[in-house]
Scaffold this motif. Structure first.
Motif, PDB file in Angstrom:
ATOM      1  N   LEU A 233       0.969  -1.608  -0.208  1.00 43.70           N
ATOM      2  CA  LEU A 233       0.127   0.201  -0.077  1.00 43.70           C
ATOM      3  C   LEU A 233       1.225   1.303  -0.014  1.00 43.70           C
ATOM      4  CD1 LEU A 233      -2.878  -0.489   2.236  1.00 43.70           C
ATOM      5  CD2 LEU A 233      -3.214  -0.390  -0.410  1.00 43.70           C
ATOM      6  N   ILE A 234       1.294   0.616   1.094  1.00 42.57           N
ATOM      7  CA  ILE A 234       3.111   2.227   0.671  1.00 42.57           C
ATOM      8  C   ILE A 234       3.708   2.365  -0.731  1.00 42.57           C
ATOM      9  CG2 ILE A 234       5.501   3.125   1.758  1.00 42.57           C
ATOM     10  CD1 ILE A 234       4.352   2.030   3.896  1.00 42.57           C
ATOM     11  N   LEU A 235       4.003   1.093  -1.088  1.00 37.43           N
ATOM     12  CA  LEU A 235       4.891   1.733  -2.955  1.00 37.43           C
ATOM     13  C   LEU A 235       3.367   1.852  -3.715  1.00 37.43           C
ATOM     14  CD1 LEU A 235       7.189  -1.978  -2.568  1.00 37.43           C
ATOM     15  CD2 LEU A 235       7.712   0.334  -2.954  1.00 37.43           C
ATOM     16  N   LEU A 236       2.607   1.185  -3.743  1.00 38.29           N
ATOM     17  CA  LEU A 236       1.148   2.071  -5.136  1.00 38.29           C
ATOM     18  C   LEU A 236       1.710   3.529  -5.338  1.00 38.29           C
ATOM     19  CD1 LEU A 236      -1.438  -0.807  -4.420  1.00 38.29           C
ATOM     20  CD2 LEU A 236       0.222  -0.379  -6.604  1.00 38.29           C
ATOM     21  N   PRO A 237       1.065   4.577  -4.462  1.00 33.50           N
ATOM     22  CA  PRO A 237       1.336   5.219  -4.873  1.00 33.50           C
ATOM     23  C   PRO A 237       2.297   5.806  -4.519  1.00 33.50           C
ATOM     24  CG  PRO A 237       0.577   5.507  -2.485  1.00 33.50           C
ATOM     25  CD  PRO A 237       0.908   3.513  -2.556  1.00 33.50           C
ATOM     26  N   ALA A 238       3.882   5.592  -4.834  1.00 28.29           N
ATOM     27  CA  ALA A 238       4.535   6.038  -5.372  1.00 28.29           C
ATOM     28  C   ALA A 238       4.882   5.012  -6.681  1.00 28.29           C
ATOM     29  CB  ALA A 238       5.683   5.692  -3.940  1.00 28.29           C
TER      30      ALA A 238
END
Lengths: 232, 243
Positions: free
Chosen positions: B9-14
């Motif tokens: 979930l942290i990686l997706l927007p990045a």
């Protein structure tokens, strides 16, 4: 059924209405409200609600220095606790606004005015379709020489040949199509009352008797200088 | 590769932000172009216009203008001798394929090429609620295609009817004065393809531009001067009946 809420409605005529909103009230609203009316004797006003009269509220107030309490000029600051709370709400709101604004407004907005400065660069970066006659003349010097002697010297190449920037970038990639003079010449030279009188115009149907224009006129230099069939 | 749901979930927007910046790319620079050295306008010589529609076709091909919509178009005026205040105007398909012979032979007939006037005090840029349209530092009225909401305020505000909302992109579109060409030292597509030289791109900040000599020696007008928009589309030989 146990009442979910008891709403006490105080009326000016000392009649208090108790409304018990019963649990699970899905049906007609009125059927779940049992209304009792009773008259009560006048009592001292309970301004601060059940069990909190004025004196207990005073007791809970933040303690302020004596000189503030004593000084009538400092009256506004006796409730300073509220003011600090209000100020902190504004402060948090302001910081949140600035943070959101910094995140949402593009970096280049306001660079030149009230718009996104990088929009200028984006518009300037659009691809070109028409290479421009200078580019054509770089390779097709022979045509330029013929054209520069005739009345079509001011007509740029792509006005007839169409947009050929791709051909200019990579000549092998696209070969200009052979043109149809029957369509091209009349675009400009078909007689029309609104055209300037000095501009050469013909009624094409009467002018050539059906023969294609290039039988007599060579498009790059259209004046008839020699017998029909002269090269270029 | 092991990854917890939290890490994903942290990686997706990045990753989304990174991909967006890759897609945007870096715009092609015009290193030799300095916006402050130019002030663009255009000269239209009505006495030279033959109504061939080359400008309209060129504009459409250069700017991928949707069929049926026009960033520039040519109007044919017919002014009767008996009623010079009420001209009859036609513009079949924007004049793209020329004009049919006139129905009546009396009176005065002439062509008027129309396009964005690139006003100095442009009403269209003033009404934009989001700052999507603006006058660039070199005097060209442009639309930020990424910012435009398609609200059509500017379409209503333009006194010259030079804007439209593209049916596919749903953004306001207009003549950019071929900004992608003039910043590379080329002339506009319409000027490039005008066979009679009726259209001339003009750089009013360039003292060597022939526009200055032309303006001094000719009776040049602008459209609707009473609107106080200060247009930079100059017309030579403009008839009083032109609206």
């Amino acid at each position: 059924m146990t009442p979910l809420f008891t709403v006490r409605v105080a009326r000016s005529d000392n009649v208090t209405t108790l409304c018990d909103l019963e649990h699970g009230g899905l049906g007609p609203f009125s059927s779940h409200i049992s209304t009792k009316q009773f008259t009560k004797t006048p009592q001292p006003r309970d301004t601060y609600g059940e069990g909190r009269n004025a004196s207990s509220w005073q007791h809970n107030r933040p303690r302020l220095p004596e000189w503030v309490v004593a000084n009538p000029a400092m009256k506004a600051f006796r409730d300073a606790g509220h003011l600090f709370r209000l100020a902190s709400v504004f402060l948090v709101g302001g910081i949140l606004f600035l943070a959101l604004r910094g995140f949402l407004v593009p970096r280049s907005f306001g660079q030149y005015g009230h718009y996104r400065g990088s929009a200028i660069k984006e518009t300037a970066a659009l691809p070109i379709s028409y290479a421009g006659h200078q580019v054509c003349e770089g390779c097709h010097a022979d045509i330029l020489e013929v054209k520069s002697k005739g009345v079509h010297k001011g007509v740029s190449c792509e006005a007839c040949h169409g947009p050929l920037a791709k051909h200019a970038d990579d000549p092998a990639s696209i070969q200009p199509a052979k043109l149809d003079t029957a369509v091209l010449c009349v675009r400009c030279h078909e007689a029309n009352l609104a055209k300037p009188k000095s501009f050469p115009q013909v009624v094409s149907a009467e002018h050539s008797g059906g023969a294609p224009c290039e039988t007599c006129h060579q498009p790059h230099s259209p004046a008839i200088v020699a017998v029909a069939g002269a090269s270029q | 590769m092991n990854m917890t749901r939290r890490q994903l979930l942290i990686l997706l927007p990045a990753a989304a932000v990174a991909w967006k910046s890759i897609l945007a790319g870096t715009p092609e620079a015009s290193p030799n172009y300095n916006m402050t050295e130019h002030w663009w306008g255009m000269l239209v010589d009505i006495t030279k216009c033959i109504g061939c529609g080359s400008c309209v076709r060129a504009c459409q091909l250069e700017n991928q203008v949707t069929d049926g919509y026009f960033r520039t178009w040519v109007e044919r005026y017919h002014v009767s001798d008996y009623d010079i205040e009420s001209p009859k105007v036609d513009s079949p398909d924007g004049g793209k394929n020329g004009f049919p012979p006139a129905a009546v032979s009396d009176g005065k007939n002439f062509f008027v090429p129309k396009m964005c006037n690139h006003c100095v005090d442009s009403p269209c840029t003033q009404v934009c609620p989001v700052g999507a349209t603006f006058v660039s530092p070199d005097g060209v009225v442009l639309v930020d295609q990424k910012y435009c909401l398609g609200c059509r305020y500017c379409v209503q505000a333009c006194p010259y009817g030079c804007r439209f909302v593209d049916p596919k992109k749903e953004t306001a579109q207009k003549c950019t004065l071929c900004y992608h060409r003039i910043t590379k030292g080329l002339t506009t597509a319409c000027c490039e393809n005008c066979p009679t030289g009726a259209r001339q791109l003009a750089d009013l900040k360039n003292p060597n531009d022939p526009i200055h000599e032309f303006l001094k020696t000719h009776s040049v007008q602008v459209l609707k001067p009473y609107m106080a928009t200060r247009p930079k589309l100059f017309y030579n030989g403009l008839d009083g009946s032109v609206r």
